[in-house]
Scaffold this motif. Structure first.
Motif, short mmCIF file in Angstrom:
data_model
loop_
_atom_site.label_atom_id
_atom_site.label_comp_id
_atom_site.label_asym_id
_atom_site.label_seq_id
_atom_site.Cartn_x
_atom_site.Cartn_y
_atom_site.Cartn_z
N UNK A 208 8.06 -33.07 -27.70
CA UNK A 208 7.69 -31.80 -27.07
C UNK A 208 6.64 -31.09 -27.92
N UNK A 209 6.85 -31.13 -29.24
CA UNK A 209 5.86 -30.52 -30.14
C UNK A 209 4.51 -31.21 -29.99
N UNK B 67 10.15 -42.61 -24.81
CA UNK B 67 11.35 -41.84 -25.13
C UNK B 67 11.01 -40.68 -26.07
N UNK C 95 3.31 -32.82 -27.46
CA UNK C 95 2.64 -32.48 -26.20
C UNK C 95 2.07 -31.07 -26.24
N UNK C 96 2.84 -30.15 -26.83
CA UNK C 96 2.35 -28.76 -26.91
C UNK C 96 1.08 -28.70 -27.74
N UNK D 271 11.35 -37.21 -24.43
CA UNK D 271 12.73 -36.76 -24.57
C UNK D 271 13.05 -36.06 -25.88
N UNK D 272 12.30 -36.36 -26.92
CA UNK D 272 12.71 -35.86 -28.23
C UNK D 272 11.97 -34.57 -28.59
N UNK D 273 12.53 -33.86 -29.54
CA UNK D 273 11.94 -32.57 -29.89
C UNK D 273 10.54 -32.76 -30.48
#
Lengths: 358, 512
Positions: free
Chosen positions: A222-223, A213, A225-226, A217-219
């Motif tokens: 995303x960070x 999750x 993964x980036x 899904x969470x901000x």
């Protein structure tokens, strides 16, 4: 002849499953050769190893039990790798977790279970995170490669356990280098009556779910993964790269440590030097085979549980070494990594034309 | 353009030479070299001049066997050569010193050279040492043979590289931007080494550079590459620096429109971004004493031959390089330190020169688009995906991006990548936009569109710092043009006075 790897422009949907299928077949084939070599009959061995654990209640629940620590270490490694933090230290972090858990377990006799259990799990998590802290700081502050530091701290954790078990935690009754049994108030609940499957497995599944999750899904995910995919691009976009790595490293260590606590409080109930059967290292294999997906890691961990139990029954029935289970896991790693490479790259063979080419 | 063939230039009679004939090389749809012919002669320094992406390095990689041409061939003294690897090149007597050295840093100089020239299984280090000493004196390349390479300064490491190439018996030496990593004094001694190699040892040298001063000092012949073609090849003493700069940046393209500028661009307003004596200390390629100010609605163009500090300046303004001296003031407030976060908070947005390095290829377009403001879309338990998508869809419409929000960024074309990054930049409503090489490698349509976006942003009173190697682009868009030379701003010219000539002189470092 010379092989070059060329990035594939596109991947049709069927290539992934096809390659994984091929890898599995190849693994069984190679394992069969090895089993033959070890003096066993390959076909019954493969059946014992992969199928028979699923045919009895006992085999199935024992497989779940073997899978439990791998669920934690697989998730720990996967989340770190997703952030581009190459944590090879899940073994040490899990061992640190067992130390923390044992420490609480030995001192928590008068507590109610509803307090004792969270306490022992929390201690495991904290100690695991703490064990991950030094390499993480070295990496984020000084740029020192975490692969080396996390790996080298693994035997250190084991040495500390050996020291504790030969010193303050020596068994008070037998005098052997095993700790005393932990307080009943810190033992995990059995979730499947009349088996050894304990609350740790449920917790592992929850951890997998939370990781999935968070990363998907969470901000923060995303960070994460980036940062893992392109740290420089993340930096340009203003993301706190070093802080993300540090937090992920601590979370990874915490998850591995939780796995250690689950082993102590769930099955072993005491600390021994053999508490971890290479769970941390196997976690790296689990995460890699799952291509760093969390749900995949759960499935691979369960499969490895089956193989572990299966290889013991195969070895008993056919008188072949029980290490054959680890061998199958290792072969599987090699074939699947090859499959992942081929999924991403085309292999172009060129015939050597002049002497000059190397 | 095939004018070079047939050009006959007097040289030391009968010296051996290498011909590159009609070399063409394309990477996908990009033509890197188009029918390029060039000859190299022993005992001559041949300077190869051109902007980034003009094809210099590609051409030399082909000569050194690191890359294969699509068509064309290489001849030595009339005999066709087959160069498929650096080893073939070295066998043909061609050596190369690349921008990134290929030395084993933890080994000594002797060991490094032995490694390159070893032909037998056993290595006699004492003999190699003696050879190094004699070669150093012969070529005038003093190196300490017993020193560990990593302990040597860059200039000496470079000498080791050159010596390594020479000792493997090369008679032609390619030096790829050798002075880019050197400080001023080291540049002079390198040029002295080049002269000696040419005159005393008769080595033919290819000097890749875009610095006029050093070309003037050592080159015998100069060839200029522009957009994959040789646009000029002549004796060095027959051409001026100014002419070379003009050849390098090209003639004004017809039809380049001028941006509509307000009569006096917001002269009344106080500047929003002020750089005061900004310096970055480097052994080479730093910044010194860079000062300029930009007002809201103004476009300040940064021109200069590449490698004169533009990249460092952009890195400073994106926060990836820390400044060692000077101050950066945004909206009257001095920045404590120029980290990416502090610059973004202050309202400075950036479009980096490399669009691939500025985004995460494996993430979706929508994820890349909001990467600099993830928190804005953070819900309690998860990212508000719907809002992200609708934000992305409106950006796609507004910026005419041909993409699906869920497509991986890496699968976009260059123009669409650039549009996504511009959309990301402008959705922040930055007070200052730092825009670097916005149209490099884009087709005409995309180029025009990107330029119109920049003009539009300035109309909405964003201050723009436009760094570009394309002089036409700067002349078309900028209100004022600052020219960088050797890490400093050597002049700021108003657009009404800016011309290819005046800017070119500043770029070449020959005007005051």
């Amino acid at each position: 002849m010379k092989a070059r790897f060329v990035l594939r422009a596109s991947t049709p949907w069927w290539r992934g499953p096809l390659l994984v299928g091929a890898a599995a077949l190849l693994t069984i084939l190679i394992s069969a050769i090895m089993i033959r070599w070890a003096g066993g009959a390959p076909i019954p061995a493969v059946r014992y190893m992969f199928i028979s654990p699923l045919q009895s209640r006992f085999g199935f629940t024992e497989s779940l039990l073997s899978a439990t620590p791998l669920v934690f270490t697989g998730a720990a490694v996967a989340i770190a790798f997703r952030a581009g933090y190459w944590n090879i230290g899940a073994e040490g972090q899990l061992l640190a977790g067992t130390i923390g858990a044992t420490w609480v377990g030995l001192h928590a006799e008068s507590l109610p279970r509803i307090v004792g259990v969270p306490l022992i799990l929390l201690a495991g998590m904290l100690f695991g995170a703490l064990w991950a802290l030094t390499p993480a700081l070295l990496r984020t502050r000084l740029g020192i490669d975490e692969v080396v530091t996390t790996l080298l701290l693994n035997p250190v954790a084991l040495l500390i356990i050996t020291g504790l078990l030969n010193g303050p935690w020596r068994n008070s009754e037998s005098g052997f280098p095993d700790s005393d049994v932990i307080a009943d108030s810190t033992k995990l609940w059995i979730v499947w009556p009349n088996t050894r499957v304990h609350f740790g497995l449920a917790l592992g599944v929850v951890v997998i779910g939370l990781c999935w999750w968070f990363v998907g899904k969470m901000s923060g995910g995303l960070k994460l993964r980036a940062v893992g995919l392109a740290p420089n691009a993340a930096r340009i976009a203003g993301l706190p790269v070093e802080r993300t790595l540090l937090i992920t490293a601590l979370a990874s260590g915490g998850i591995a440590g939780l796995g250690g606590a689950s082993e102590i409080a769930g099955v072993a109930h005491q600390l021994t030097t053999g508490i971890s059967n290479n769970f941390g290292y196997t976690g790296v294999i689990v995460a890699t085979l799952a291509a760093l997906s969390f749900v995949g890691a759960l499935l691979v961990a369960l499969m490895f549980g089956v193989i572990t139990v299966g290889s013991f029954s195969a070895s008993r029935a056919l008188e072949i070494p029980s290490q054959i289970g680890q061998l199958v896991q290792a072969v599987l790693l090699i074939t699947v990594v090859c499959a992942l490479v081929i999924q991403k790259y085309r292999v172009v063979w060129t015939i050597k034309r002049s002497e000059g080419r190397k | 353009m095939n004018s070079v063939e047939g050009v006959v230039i007097a040289s030391r009679g009968g010296a051996p030479s290498i011909y590159l004939r009609n070399i063409t090389k394309a990477y996908g749809e990009t033509i890197a070299l188009s029918d390029v012919s060039l000859d190299l002669r022993a005992g001559e320094v041949h300077a190869l001049l051109g902007e980034n992406g003009a094809g210099k390095t590609t051409l030399m990689k082909i000569l050194y066997g690191l890359s294969q041409p699509d068509s064309g061939q290489i001849e030595a003294d009339g005999v066709a050569l087959k160069i498929e690897s650096p080893r073939d090149a070295r066998a043909a007597g061609i050596g190369m010193v690349t921008q990134h050295f290929s030395l084993v840093k933890n080994m000594t100089v002797i060991e490094n050279i032995a490694l390159a020239s070893a032909k037998t299984f056993a290595i006699d280090l004492a003999r190699v040492r003696a050879e190094i000493v004699s070669a150093s004196t012969r070529f005038g390349l003093d190196v300490p043979p017993d020193a560990i390479v990593s302990s040597l300064p860059i200039s000496l490491q470079q000498r080791v590289e050159i010596l390594k190439a020479l000792m493997s018996g090369c008679s032609y030496l390619i030096l790829d931007e050798p002075t880019a990593v050197l400080g001023p004094n080291d540049i002079d001694s390198l040029l002295e080494v080049i002269r000696r190699l040419r005159s005393d040892a008769g080595i033919g040298i290819v000097l890749i550079s875009h610095k006029m001063a050093e070309i003037e000092k050592v080159a015998d012949r100069v060839s200029v590459l522009r957009r994959g073609q040789v646009v000029s090849s002549s004796l060095a003493n027959g051409i001026t620096s100014k002419e070379l700069v003009t050849l390098m940046v090209g003639e004004q393209q017809s039809g380049a429109e001028q941006r509509q500028r307000s009569a006096s661009p917001s002269q009344s307003q106080s500047p929003i971004l002020v750089l005061e004596s900004v310096g970055v200390t480097r052994e080479a390629g730093g910044l010194s004493d860079v000062s300029f100010a930009v007002r809201p609605g103004e476009i300040l163009g940064i021109a200069g031959v590449s490698g004169n500090g533009q990249t460092e300046l952009v890195n400073v303004l994106s926060g990836t390089t820390q400044i060692d001296s000077g101050t950066i003031v945004v909206e009257g407030r001095q920045l404590g330190s120029n980290t990416p976060q502090s610059l973004m908070r202050a309202g400075v947005g950036i479009l980096g020169e490399d669009r691939h390095a500025s985004a995460v290829h494996a993430l979706q377009v929508v994820e890349n688009l909001i990467l600099d403001c993830v928190e804005k879309f953070a819900g309690k338990l998860q990212l508000r995906r719907k809002e992200m998508l609708s934000h992305c869809e409106s950006a796609i419409t507004q910026f005419e991006i041909k993409a699906n929000p869920k497509q991986a960024f890496g699968t976009l074309s260059g123009g669409n990548m650039q549009k996504v990054l511009l959309a990301r930049l402008f959705s922040r409503n930055p007070k200052v936009a730092i825009i670097s090489q916005p149209t490099r490698g884009l087709d005409v349509m995309a180029t025009n569109y990107v330029r119109s976006l920049i003009a539009q942003a300035s109309k909405q009173s964003t201050a723009v710092v436009l760094v570009s190697e394309d002089l036409d682009e700067i002349l078309e868009l900028a209100d004022r043009v600052a020219v960088m030379y050797r890490g400093s701003v050597v002049g700021i010219v108003d657009h009404s006075e800016a011309s290819r000539e005046s800017i070119g002189e500043l770029m070449a470092g020959i005007a005051k």
